[in-house]
Design a protein around this motif. Sequence first.
Motif, short mmCIF file in Angstrom:
data_model
loop_
_atom_site.label_atom_id
_atom_site.label_comp_id
_atom_site.label_asym_id
_atom_site.label_seq_id
_atom_site.Cartn_x
_atom_site.Cartn_y
_atom_site.Cartn_z
N ARG A 254 0.83 -1.20 0.00
CA ARG A 254 0.00 0.00 0.00
C ARG A 254 0.87 1.25 0.00
O ARG A 254 1.93 1.28 0.60
N ARG A 255 0.38 2.31 -0.65
CA ARG A 255 1.13 3.56 -0.75
C ARG A 255 1.21 4.26 0.60
O ARG A 255 2.26 4.77 0.99
N LEU B 211 0.71 7.98 13.41
CA LEU B 211 1.62 7.43 12.40
C LEU B 211 1.07 7.66 11.01
O LEU B 211 -0.05 7.25 10.70
N PHE B 212 1.87 8.34 10.18
CA PHE B 212 1.58 8.53 8.76
C PHE B 212 2.81 8.06 7.99
O PHE B 212 3.87 8.67 8.09
N PHE C 144 12.37 1.51 1.35
CA PHE C 144 12.38 2.81 2.03
C PHE C 144 10.97 3.36 2.22
O PHE C 144 10.13 3.27 1.32
N ASN C 145 10.76 3.94 3.40
CA ASN C 145 9.52 4.64 3.73
C ASN C 145 9.86 5.94 4.43
O ASN C 145 10.90 6.05 5.09
N VAL C 146 8.99 6.93 4.29
CA VAL C 146 9.08 8.17 5.06
C VAL C 146 7.95 8.16 6.07
O VAL C 146 6.78 7.92 5.72
N LEU D 55 13.30 8.63 8.01
CA LEU D 55 13.47 7.77 6.84
C LEU D 55 13.68 6.36 7.36
O LEU D 55 14.58 6.11 8.16
N LYS D 56 12.83 5.44 6.94
CA LYS D 56 12.85 4.06 7.43
C LYS D 56 13.40 3.14 6.35
O LYS D 56 12.91 3.14 5.21
N PHE D 57 14.44 2.37 6.70
CA PHE D 57 15.01 1.38 5.78
C PHE D 57 14.73 -0.01 6.34
O PHE D 57 15.18 -0.35 7.44
#
Length: 241
Positions: free
Chosen positions: A40-41, A86-87, A95-97, A136-138
């Motif tokens: 999901r985006r 949480l967004f 990777f997520n922001v 920034l999540k890795f």
Amino acid sequence: MKRVKLILLTLLAIIPMVSVSAQSRQLNDKLLNRPYADMRRWHLGFAVGLHTQDLRFTHNGFITPDGESWFMEQPSFQPGFNVNGLFDLRLNDYFNVRFTPGLYFGNRDLRFHEVNTGAEERQSLKSAYLALPVDLKFSAMRLRNLRPYVTAGIMPAMDLTRKSGEYIKLKSSDFYLTCGFGCDLYLPYFKLIPEVKFCFGLVDVIDHDRPDLTDDPAKQKFTQSLKKAVSSMVVFSFYFE
């Protein structure tokens, strides 16, 4: 005729392999909780947690007209409480922001020590920070229902509970660099995400301008003894996504 037999034998060999592969895929799908959740985006959720707040003081060697030299420290830590939204925006497979605005309620017990006489004063410094962390999540590859990750980011914060007349008064705003680690746990109906985050303050948080002490100038010696102080936090949270 020989070609026909060869084709038939090849088909008879492939059919069981395809059947076994399909059964294995179905078994893996059954073992995986929420197998398409990460596609999901956007992801929404919330978090609750505990944290500790610290202050690191830098003194300037100030000596009062009475010959007093005061030093400040935070001798112990008290657990605080935090709640966050949480967004999460997916950038790609790894990777997520994340934007996790929240409130951090805590307390710091400060001790003021005079070098020559051994006199002591204490202050309980309560705070309620409105924090706006961006990370920034890795994430590593998913292993069944586990997926570890690391984060790095920034966290502006605003103190909503400043008091006048205290020995030490903090500024209303602070700014942190953050890093952390955690693990996505895929449960049947949601993701549970335990996370540890380290927050390192970058700015001097001492309010050196103390017009509120005009009627009690003796308290100004504590602020005058400090060159600066920077804050830090260790945060342990459980995210529900």
